[in-house]
Scaffold this motif. Structure first.
Motif, PDB file in Angstrom:
ATOM      1  N   GLU B  44       0.834  -1.187   0.000  1.00 34.16           N
ATOM      2  CA  GLU B  44       0.000   0.000   0.000  1.00 34.16           C
ATOM      3  C   GLU B  44       0.871   1.241   0.000  1.00 34.16           C
ATOM      4  O   GLU B  44       2.046   1.177   0.358  1.00 34.16           O
ATOM      5  CB  GLU B  44      -0.912   0.021   1.234  1.00 34.16           C
ATOM      6  N   ASN B 177      -4.277   1.479  -3.285  1.00 31.69           N
ATOM      7  CA  ASN B 177      -4.145   2.869  -2.854  1.00 31.69           C
ATOM      8  C   ASN B 177      -5.037   3.146  -1.663  1.00 31.69           C
ATOM      9  O   ASN B 177      -5.281   4.290  -1.312  1.00 31.69           O
ATOM     10  CB  ASN B 177      -4.547   3.827  -3.974  1.00 31.69           C
ATOM     11  N   ALA B 178      -5.592   2.102  -1.098  1.00 35.51           N
ATOM     12  CA  ALA B 178      -6.453   2.221   0.072  1.00 35.51           C
ATOM     13  C   ALA B 178      -7.676   3.093  -0.182  1.00 35.51           C
ATOM     14  O   ALA B 178      -8.148   3.788   0.691  1.00 35.51           O
ATOM     15  CB  ALA B 178      -5.680   2.760   1.273  1.00 35.51           C
ATOM     16  N   PHE B 192       2.352  -7.433   4.850  1.00 35.07           N
ATOM     17  CA  PHE B 192       1.947  -6.060   4.574  1.00 35.07           C
ATOM     18  C   PHE B 192       3.153  -5.152   4.421  1.00 35.07           C
ATOM     19  O   PHE B 192       4.084  -5.207   5.215  1.00 35.07           O
ATOM     20  CB  PHE B 192       1.057  -5.560   5.713  1.00 35.07           C
ATOM     21  N   HIS B 194       3.999  -1.055   3.558  1.00 38.05           N
ATOM     22  CA  HIS B 194       3.591   0.284   3.174  1.00 38.05           C
ATOM     23  C   HIS B 194       4.796   0.996   2.604  1.00 38.05           C
ATOM     24  O   HIS B 194       5.818   1.123   3.265  1.00 38.05           O
ATOM     25  CB  HIS B 194       3.057   1.042   4.394  1.00 38.05           C
TER      26      HIS B 194
END
Lengths: 468, 289
Positions: B44, B177-178, B192, B194
């Motif tokens: 993300e 892109n959330a 995960f 980021h």
């Protein structure tokens, strides 16, 4: 999943499970599968490089970037940089500051900040806490304080010196334009140093009291979970930044629900009536006609000092959601009501000044400055009742503290009779309702009152309470 | 379990760098773990920080085939997983008029008539693959259900054929892109990562790598100004892609140093909203634009 990899020792396993427990206690949901992954990650990475360990554990345990704010400080406690003071011993200097050379440390810090040498800055943070952070002398009442360290060291006063040092060094280059950025850059570096001091002090304290307790008490919750009533300035800024992502999430959820509802259900009565021509065999199902879906929303916000942060956040959130409603009207009050829908529309560009503008441009206070729900509700019922109709959902935001004046229940009853539904969102803990001057329970008998203390709760409530 | 493309974190960093992807320690560590643990990697971060590029770089390094599923609203099973080739099936049926029904029926649901879409393609075959599921958040929630089977067991069930399991695990990268919250179930299956904005030093190296002709001091100034812009709480903070664009613009303009005029004239390359341009100009003490 296989069992724990063999070469992860029990000690490390304890650390990982301790870390997981601490994260869970802060509301991060971590399953056993992720814990096993974390251990597997450690086995693959080894323990030599601390930054890798940190990133590996974060990758295995976390699911969202916002959780990082909780993860990092907790990680520091369970996988500390070192043990004891800078020389490895736990020298607790009783008369802190006497043994240490304050000016010398400040000089070295200024140089490190000017050079932006992160490793050195970190080392100086450790030294600073060791030299200036200790307090108390008897075991049990002693500890390490970041506040005291920063107070004595006053790193923010170094700005001018660092700036001068940089200018002196780069005079030959003469990059005129970037010079104007320097002050801000150095402020950020100093803030970085302060954060390191806080981390270091937490670590030293954790050594004495056990990581678990410190992780529970001293690690700040992420902005979304901060109590609206306790949020400081920094948190409010963070909350404001959270408005748009939260609104986007809510919007997709509401849109999905609406789409699902749009499939409609069969209107049995009309289907059967239509089937008369085919001898009672329902050939053509008739779908129930749907009412227009988008709800109208009326917000009635207490913007007095005590609950302003909550009201501001909610107003911004509703504003960001505006395309989900056919009509939004926002009213603000302290003890007089005024419509602020227009102000809010302009407020998108400058959310930070919203509260000030409402207080400055709208008539929300009368002859005194404390909130008066009775008068405000009465005035709303008198002047703006036509804003509320059978399709509108009314949200009232406030703590229901009337400052000892008449709660004016008939006015609220009048509003709730006209509206489709009325919800009262109260940022206070349920246990405090109707203590002191709060009329919460009296209002709660007329309209549904919900506790709404942080952004996560608010998001959930809005998604749940709105009609399809 | 493992995809086995990399031997160590340093190996990841070094080999990605060879393809022109400079990985931060976080990126290198997580890519290595995804490879070693055989788990999908959910990446993300804001637009333009190199999420998609990462998948491409891994594919290049591992000499693997990049299979890409671009998600959008309305992408469905037949676009993501597999589809029966109806036209070919009809031809088969008309060609075999004289056959009995049983023969025809068993025939038209065989491999020959199966059109493999990205997810199935990534699972079948022994050659190394990188599966990129791009902008996962744009897809509807139902698609996530499809992904769950693929991502946890690396298998796909085709009712007429049975379950097809991966002979060789692909390296999976999901990007988001959330803009929509992905389901907890999907997140649990992934590591995960980021990717935020890189630190100053890394960004300087990226700019130097991508815009080779740019003077070193100018590159440093560009990165500093972009850093200051990011600290300003704008509607759309400039991303690495914008930094590179800006650097290219400056190179094209033939600017040697950043001064007020140059910045004022080219701020539009970095900032995408008029509000932001005004705000930044005010904060940087530029004269009115």
């Amino acid at each position: 999943m296989t069992a724990r990899p063999d070469h992860v020792t029990d000690r490390v396993t304890d650390r990982v499970t301790g870390l997981v427990r601490a994260l869970r206690s802060h509301g991060i949901r971590i399953g056993t599968g992720e814990t096993v992954d974390a251990a597997a990650a450690l086995a693959a990475l080894g323990l030599d490089d601390r930054e890798r360990v940190r990133e590996g554990l974060a990758a295995a345990l976390l699911h969202q970037e916002s959780q990082r704010a909780v993860f990092d400080p907790v990680f520091e406690l369970y996988f500390p940089l070192g043990v004891g003071g800078p020389d490895g011993s736990d020298t607790h200097r009783k008369a802190a500051g006497r043994g240490a050379d304050r000016d010398g440390l400040r000089d070295r810090l200024a140089d490190a900040l000017a050079a932006d040498d992160q490793a050195l800055i970190g080392q100086l943070a450790v030294e600073a806490v060791d030299g200036f952070g200790g307090y108390g002398s008897s075991p049990g009442s002693d500890g390490w304080s970041s506040h005291q360290t920063l107070d004595r060291l006053a790193p923010e006063t170094l700005l001018a010196r660092v700036l001068a040092a940089i200018r002196a060094g780069s005079a030959a280059q003469g990059g005129e334009f970037t010079e104007r950025l320097e002050a801000d850059e150095i402020r950020r570096r100093i803030e970085g140093f302060r954060e390191r001091v806080r981390t270091e002090a937490r670590r030293r304290v954790a050594e004495r009291r056990g990581a678990e307790e410190i992780a529970r008490r001293a690690v700040a919750p992420s902005a979304e979970r901060v109590d609206f009533l306790l949020a400081g300035r920094a948190h409010l800024d963070e909350l404001r930044r959270a408005v748009h992502p939260l609104a986007r999430k809510l919007a997709t959820r509401l849109a999905a629900r609406r789409r699902r509802a749009a499939h409609g259900s069969i209107d049995l009565r009309r289907t059967l009536r239509g089937s008369l021509s085919t001898g009672g065999v329902p050939m053509r199902p008739v779908l129930r006609r749907r009412r227009p879906a988008r709800p109208e929303l009326v917000l009635l916000c207490d913007v007095s000092g005590s609950v302003a942060g909550f009201a501001n956040f909610t107003m911004l959130l509703v504003q960001a959601l505006h395309d989900q409603f056919s009509k939004v009207r926002v009213f603000a009050f302290v003890n007089r009501v005024d419509e602020v829908t227009g102000l809010l529309a302009h407020g998108v560009a400058d959310p930070a000044g919203l509260g000030g503008r409402i207080l400055g441009e709208a008539t929300v206070t009368g002859w005194h400055g404390s909130s008066d729900y009775g008068t405000a509700l009465g005035e709303f019922a008198e002047r703006y009742l036509d804003a509320v109709g059978p399709r509108s959902t009314v949200f009232i935001l406030g703590d229901a503290r009337t400052n000892m004046s008449d709660p004016n229940l008939p006015a609220l009853r009048q509003i709730s009779e006209r509206a489709r539904q009325v919800y009262w969102l109260n940022p206070e803990q349920r246990g405090q309702w109707s203590t002191g001057d709060s009329a919460a329970d009296a209002y709660a008998e007329l309209v549904e009152m919900r506790e709404c203390r942080n952004a996560v709760q608010l998001g959930g409530l809005i998604a749940r309470l709105l009609p399809v | 379990m493992t995809t086995g493309y990399f031997t160590s974190v340093d190996d990841v960093a070094a080999r990605l760098a060879e393809t022109g992807y400079l990985a931060s320690p976080a990126v290198a560590t997580t890519v290595f773990l995804a490879d070693r643990l055989g788990k999908p990697l959910l990446v993300e971060g804001p637009a333009g920080v190199g999420k998609t590029e990462l998948a491409k770089a891994v594919a290049e390094v591992a000499d693997a085939r990049l299979v890409r599923l671009q998600c959008y609203e309305g992408v469905d099973e037949s676009r993501a997983l597999y589809e029966w080739n109806h036209a070919k099936q009809l031809l088969r049926i008309t060609a075999g008029r004289d056959e009995s029904w049983d023969e025809t029926r068993t025939d038209i649901f065989s491999e020959e008539f199966l059109l493999s879409r990205p997810l199935l393609t990534a699972i079948r075959g022994a050659q190394p693959k990188v599966l990129l599921i791009d902008e996962t958040d744009k897809a509807d929630v139902e698609v996530e259900g499809l992904l769950l089977e693929v991502l946890s067991d690396f298998q796909v069930t085709v009712p007429e054929l049975g379950t097809i399991s991966a002979e060789r695990r692909p390296f999976v990268v999901l990007t988001s892109n959330a803009s929509r919250e992905l389901s907890e179930a999907l997140r649990r299956r992934c590591l995960f990562l980021h990717i935020g904005f890189p630190d100053e030093e890394l960004e300087r190296r990226i700019v130097r790598l991508k815009v080779p002709g740019l003077d070193e001091a100018l590159a440093a100034s560009v990165v500093r100004v972009v850093g200051a812009l990011r600290a300003m709480d704008l509607r759309k903070a400039p991303s690495v892609a914008e930094t590179i664009d800006w650097a290219r613009t400056l190179l094209a303009l033939g600017a040697d140093t950043l001064d007020e005029t140059v910045v004022r004239d080219s701020l539009g390359v970095v900032l995408k909203h008029q509000d932001d341009v005004l705000k930044a100009s005010a904060k940087l003490d530029l004269d009115a634009v």
